[in-house]
Design a protein around this motif. Structure first.
Motif, PDB file in Angstrom:
ATOM      1  N   PRO A  73      -2.630   6.610 -10.165  1.00 18.07           N
ATOM      2  CA  PRO A  73      -3.848   6.548  -9.842  1.00 18.07           C
ATOM      3  C   PRO A  73      -4.886   6.834 -11.209  1.00 18.07           C
ATOM      4  O   PRO A  73      -6.008   6.525 -11.005  1.00 18.07           O
ATOM      5  CB  PRO A  73      -3.987   8.041  -8.902  1.00 18.07           C
ATOM      6  CG  PRO A  73      -2.934   8.865  -9.316  1.00 18.07           C
ATOM      7  CD  PRO A  73      -1.861   7.821  -9.972  1.00 18.07           C
ATOM      8  N   ALA A 125      -8.836   2.497  -0.895  1.00 16.63           N
ATOM      9  CA  ALA A 125      -8.044   2.853  -2.360  1.00 16.63           C
ATOM     10  C   ALA A 125      -7.511   1.359  -2.639  1.00 16.63           C
ATOM     11  O   ALA A 125      -7.001   0.660  -1.878  1.00 16.63           O
ATOM     12  CB  ALA A 125      -6.891   3.703  -2.209  1.00 16.63           C
ATOM     13  N   SER A 152       0.951   6.753  -3.538  1.00 17.83           N
ATOM     14  CA  SER A 152       0.736   5.389  -3.019  1.00 17.83           C
ATOM     15  C   SER A 152      -0.878   5.180  -2.740  1.00 17.83           C
ATOM     16  O   SER A 152      -1.659   6.165  -2.741  1.00 17.83           O
ATOM     17  CB  SER A 152       1.378   5.067  -1.635  1.00 17.83           C
ATOM     18  OG  SER A 152       0.945   5.978  -0.531  1.00 17.83           O
ATOM     19  N   LEU A 153      -1.117   4.027  -2.769  1.00 20.40           N
ATOM     20  CA  LEU A 153      -2.684   3.622  -2.454  1.00 20.40           C
ATOM     21  C   LEU A 153      -2.997   4.249  -1.008  1.00 20.40           C
ATOM     22  O   LEU A 153      -4.206   4.686  -0.934  1.00 20.40           O
ATOM     23  CB  LEU A 153      -2.639   2.182  -2.387  1.00 20.40           C
ATOM     24  CG  LEU A 153      -2.620   1.518  -3.854  1.00 20.40           C
ATOM     25  CD1 LEU A 153      -3.022  -0.301  -3.563  1.00 20.40           C
ATOM     26  CD2 LEU A 153      -3.706   2.062  -4.640  1.00 20.40           C
ATOM     27  N   VAL A 200     -11.060   4.402  -5.841  1.00 22.47           N
ATOM     28  CA  VAL A 200     -11.156   4.791  -4.349  1.00 22.47           C
ATOM     29  C   VAL A 200     -12.641   5.394  -3.931  1.00 22.47           C
ATOM     30  O   VAL A 200     -13.401   5.688  -4.967  1.00 22.47           O
ATOM     31  CB  VAL A 200     -10.326   6.261  -4.468  1.00 22.47           C
ATOM     32  CG1 VAL A 200      -8.742   6.192  -4.680  1.00 22.47           C
ATOM     33  CG2 VAL A 200     -11.067   7.410  -5.504  1.00 22.47           C
ATOM     34  N   ILE A 234       0.962  -1.333  -0.023  1.00 27.45           N
ATOM     35  CA  ILE A 234      -0.030   0.099   0.000  1.00 27.45           C
ATOM     36  C   ILE A 234       0.686   1.185  -0.028  1.00 27.45           C
ATOM     37  O   ILE A 234       0.309   2.367  -0.321  1.00 27.45           O
ATOM     38  CB  ILE A 234      -0.850  -0.063   1.138  1.00 27.45           C
ATOM     39  CG1 ILE A 234      -0.326   0.370   2.591  1.00 27.45           C
ATOM     40  CG2 ILE A 234      -1.887  -1.271   1.221  1.00 27.45           C
ATOM     41  CD1 ILE A 234      -1.171   0.470   3.751  1.00 27.45           C
ATOM     42  N   VAL A 255      -8.109   0.810 -10.991  1.00 32.08           N
ATOM     43  CA  VAL A 255      -7.910   1.665  -9.823  1.00 32.08           C
ATOM     44  C   VAL A 255      -9.274   2.040  -9.238  1.00 32.08           C
ATOM     45  O   VAL A 255     -10.103   2.411 -10.104  1.00 32.08           O
ATOM     46  CB  VAL A 255      -6.957   2.831  -9.899  1.00 32.08           C
ATOM     47  CG1 VAL A 255      -6.545   3.397  -8.627  1.00 32.08           C
ATOM     48  CG2 VAL A 255      -5.669   2.442 -10.677  1.00 32.08           C
ATOM     49  N   LYS A 286      -6.054  -1.250  -6.313  1.00 28.32           N
ATOM     50  CA  LYS A 286      -5.359  -1.511  -7.513  1.00 28.32           C
ATOM     51  C   LYS A 286      -5.426  -2.919  -7.902  1.00 28.32           C
ATOM     52  O   LYS A 286      -4.944  -3.900  -7.113  1.00 28.32           O
ATOM     53  CB  LYS A 286      -4.012  -0.925  -7.770  1.00 28.32           C
ATOM     54  CG  LYS A 286      -3.033  -1.309  -8.661  1.00 28.32           C
ATOM     55  CD  LYS A 286      -3.482  -0.570 -10.045  1.00 28.32           C
ATOM     56  CE  LYS A 286      -2.427  -0.841 -11.230  1.00 28.32           C
ATOM     57  NZ  LYS A 286      -3.223  -1.746 -12.295  1.00 28.32           N
TER      58      LYS A 286
END
Length: 304
Positions: free
Chosen positions: A45, A262, A190-191, A252, A39, A250, A264
């Motif tokens: 994104p 979040a 980052s996530l 969110v 993560i 992706v 991916k």
């Protein structure tokens, strides 16, 4: 990135395929409630960044009615009302479709694209799913007296300001700057940072740019994607929830209390994105009204 199994595809009692990915759930305080995979590694994104870009545009003075502000954060399907909205944004600054820096495209959603092609209509800039964002960027550049021909250059004052907003909302430095599919700068974070930004936007105080963006997409989820798109159905089904998808799988999600998700999917395959999202939402205690059209064969490997 170090990914973990997130979603399996089952057929007649046996797992047939598996989708790996990474996922994080943050609480309102920003603490990690649940995580799988990597993560904190930087990733692109893609269009989930539009929530942050829209906030940055409002911070720079973008003043649009809620429906058009939602379109500024959208990856729209290509509905006629969405194209008309992008034209309305351009009209506010005296610019035209010709000034858009995104490529010519057919509508994003297959059903609309098929009708478009059957009518013999060509690809055009306004039909690109990012045309609302680009129109809003042009409007801000024009309002600030900045050049519009190079508004997508990462060194343009507009893009530098948007990069500052991304770093502020994510709470981390941009790891890499690339070019997105719409030709706009793309900032790798980052996530965890993406989830932090989504939570901040979803729980922002009244009067803030973040709250204006969240309110706009809550009021007009049909502008953010399209009436048949899964993120629109999710926002309609769960009051107060905001959500944004991006290509390469992706996603969110932000809840009104600041809880955020979040994720991916490693292979970029979109079929695993929403099953993983719904399973992550179940970890937050969010009540989901039915499967939202997800096939029974897709099963998350985590969650309640």
């Amino acid at each position: 990135m170090r990914h973990e199994p997130l979603v399996e595809v089952w057929r007649d009692g046996l797992p047939e395929s598996v989708h790996y990915g990474s996922l994080v759930v943050l609480g309102p305080d920003g603490a990690v409630r649940f995580a799988l995979g990597e993560i904190d590694a930087p990733c692109y994104p893609r269009s989930t960044a539009k929530l942050m870009q829209a906030v940055g545009l409002v911070r720079l003075g973008l003043d649009l009615p809620p429906d058009l502000l939602a379109l500024a954060a959208a990856s729209h399907s290509g509905e006629e009302f969405q194209l008309a909205g992008a034209r309305r944004i351009l009209d506010t600054c005296g610019l035209t479709e010709h000034d858009l820096g995104n490529p010519e495209s057919l509508p994003y959603e297959a059903e609309i694209r098929d009708v478009w092609l059957a009518a013999g209509r060509p690809a055009r800039k306004l039909a690109h799913c990012c045309s609302g964002k680009h129109a809003a960027m042009l409007a801000v550049a024009r309002a600030h007296g900045s050049s519009t021909a190079d508004y997508l250059d990462p060194g343009h004052p507009l893009q530098r300001a948007l990069a500052d907003t991304v770093e502020d909302l994510t709470g981390e430095h941009i790891a890499c700057v690339a070019v997105d599919g719409c030709r706009a700068p793309l900032f790798a974070v980052s996530l965890r940072g993406l989830a932090r930004a989504a939570g901040r936007i979803a729980a922002a105080p009244a009067g803030s740019p973040e709250r204006r963006v969240a309110r706009a997409i809550r009021r007009h989820p049909e502008m953010l994607a399209g009436p048949r798109r899964d993120v629109t159905r999710l926002m309609t089904a769960v009051p107060g929830l905001i959500a944004k998808d991006g290509v390469e799988a992706v996603q969110v999600v932000g809840l009104p209390d600041g809880t955020a998700i979040a994720l991916k999917i490693a292979d970029g395959g979109d079929r695993a994105r929403m099953p993983a999202t719904l399973a992550a939402l179940s970890l937050t205690g969010t009540t989901l009204p039915g499967p939202l059209g997800m096939p029974d064969s897709l099963r998350a490997t985590f969650g309640a």
